[in-house]
Design a protein around this motif. Sequence first.
Motif, PDB file in Angstrom:
ATOM      1  N   ALA A 161      10.815  53.110  -2.705  1.00  0.00           N
ATOM      2  CA  ALA A 161       9.665  53.364  -3.575  1.00  0.00           C
ATOM      3  C   ALA A 161       8.440  53.804  -2.782  1.00  0.00           C
ATOM      4  O   ALA A 161       7.703  54.700  -3.208  1.00  0.00           O
ATOM      5  CB  ALA A 161       9.347  52.117  -4.398  1.00  0.00           C
ATOM      6  N   GLY A 162       8.231  53.200  -1.622  1.00  0.00           N
ATOM      7  CA  GLY A 162       7.066  53.552  -0.818  1.00  0.00           C
ATOM      8  C   GLY A 162       7.102  55.008  -0.376  1.00  0.00           C
ATOM      9  O   GLY A 162       6.053  55.674  -0.342  1.00  0.00           O
ATOM     10  N   ALA A 165       6.140  57.149  -3.403  1.00  0.00           N
ATOM     11  CA  ALA A 165       4.706  56.987  -3.691  1.00  0.00           C
ATOM     12  C   ALA A 165       3.859  57.747  -2.686  1.00  0.00           C
ATOM     13  O   ALA A 165       2.898  58.437  -3.054  1.00  0.00           O
ATOM     14  CB  ALA A 165       4.344  55.503  -3.703  1.00  0.00           C
ATOM     15  N   ASP A 166       4.203  57.642  -1.411  1.00  0.00           N
ATOM     16  CA  ASP A 166       3.445  58.353  -0.375  1.00  0.00           C
ATOM     17  C   ASP A 166       3.561  59.857  -0.535  1.00  0.00           C
ATOM     18  O   ASP A 166       2.575  60.596  -0.364  1.00  0.00           O
ATOM     19  CB  ASP A 166       3.940  57.943   1.014  1.00  0.00           C
ATOM     20  CG  ASP A 166       3.600  56.495   1.349  1.00  0.00           C
ATOM     21  OD1 ASP A 166       2.718  55.926   0.666  1.00  0.00           O
ATOM     22  OD2 ASP A 166       4.223  55.933   2.280  1.00  0.00           O
ATOM     23  N   ARG A 172       2.266  52.496  -5.644  1.00  0.00           N
ATOM     24  CA  ARG A 172       3.647  52.072  -5.872  1.00  0.00           C
ATOM     25  C   ARG A 172       3.853  51.537  -7.280  1.00  0.00           C
ATOM     26  O   ARG A 172       4.966  51.543  -7.805  1.00  0.00           O
ATOM     27  CB  ARG A 172       4.048  51.010  -4.848  1.00  0.00           C
ATOM     28  CG  ARG A 172       4.172  51.545  -3.433  1.00  0.00           C
ATOM     29  CD  ARG A 172       4.720  50.520  -2.476  1.00  0.00           C
ATOM     30  NE  ARG A 172       6.057  50.064  -2.847  1.00  0.00           N
ATOM     31  CZ  ARG A 172       6.806  49.274  -2.082  1.00  0.00           C
ATOM     32  NH1 ARG A 172       6.345  48.823  -0.919  1.00  0.00           N
ATOM     33  NH2 ARG A 172       8.002  48.909  -2.467  1.00  0.00           N
ATOM     34  N   SER A 173       2.761  51.098  -7.918  1.00  0.00           N
ATOM     35  CA  SER A 173       2.876  50.586  -9.288  1.00  0.00           C
ATOM     36  C   SER A 173       3.355  51.663 -10.259  1.00  0.00           C
ATOM     37  O   SER A 173       3.981  51.353 -11.282  1.00  0.00           O
ATOM     38  CB  SER A 173       1.526  50.028  -9.752  1.00  0.00           C
ATOM     39  OG  SER A 173       0.524  51.033  -9.718  1.00  0.00           O
ATOM     40  N   ILE A 175       5.614  53.977  -9.548  1.00  0.00           N
ATOM     41  CA  ILE A 175       7.066  54.002  -9.388  1.00  0.00           C
ATOM     42  C   ILE A 175       7.688  52.823 -10.132  1.00  0.00           C
ATOM     43  O   ILE A 175       8.688  52.968 -10.836  1.00  0.00           O
ATOM     44  CB  ILE A 175       7.459  53.950  -7.896  1.00  0.00           C
ATOM     45  CG1 ILE A 175       6.669  54.981  -7.091  1.00  0.00           C
ATOM     46  CG2 ILE A 175       8.961  54.133  -7.747  1.00  0.00           C
ATOM     47  CD1 ILE A 175       6.891  56.404  -7.517  1.00  0.00           C
ATOM     48  N   THR A 176       7.064  51.647  -9.981  1.00  0.00           N
ATOM     49  CA  THR A 176       7.573  50.439 -10.630  1.00  0.00           C
ATOM     50  C   THR A 176       7.570  50.568 -12.141  1.00  0.00           C
ATOM     51  O   THR A 176       8.548  50.227 -12.819  1.00  0.00           O
ATOM     52  CB  THR A 176       6.732  49.217 -10.216  1.00  0.00           C
ATOM     53  OG1 THR A 176       6.751  49.082  -8.792  1.00  0.00           O
ATOM     54  CG2 THR A 176       7.258  47.947 -10.860  1.00  0.00           C
TER      55      THR A 176
END
Length: 214
Positions: A161-162, A165-166, A172-173, A175-176
């Motif tokens: 996920a990181g 997001a990057d 990252r929220s 993606i979550t």
Amino acid sequence: MNNIDLSLFTAQLNTLLANESDAKALEGVCELLKMHTSASSCIEGRDGRAIIEVFAESSDMPVSSDDSAWLRLPILAGDMTIGSLNLHRVLPFSQEENLAIRFALAICTILMRHREGVLSADRKRRIQTVRAVVNNLSFSELDAATEIFKTFSGEEGLLIAGHIADKLGFARSVITSTLRKLESADLIESRSLGMKGTYIRIKDMFLREELKKF
């Protein structure tokens, strides 16, 4: 060659059609063909894969054996072939047996056409569900979902996920929340693997097809 009671055979076919579900009735047709003709039979779908296989006790020939050993009858919906009824027996079929097989083919055609209709309706329902979920994603979540499924080509893969997001410049929220919405709609299955990332399995491949549009 077998003597066959056509009246009994057709009555049994009609009983199957009236009282059994499509799958049970298709299997029943093959069982009746085995009973009355001692032939092995196979019903295939439009993709050539076996839906039902019933082998006579005297036959040990697999479906994949020499095509010349099989009587193959197409199941049609208009001009389109949607399957086939295939029979195998060492001895040739009598005229009455061939007539019985044609009756069986007519029943299989009715059942397969209905099966196609159910599958088509299910396909439309699934597409509508996927589209509704995708349309309810925010722009950021849509970008995240599109990027997530670029990371693996099949129906399952590993997500970091990181990294996503990057790459997108999101928190990252995002993606979550994207994964949560897709999972709550039963379109994906996800499982945390700790430091290794998140395992994702697509449960409905229409999701991938829909995201390819963006």
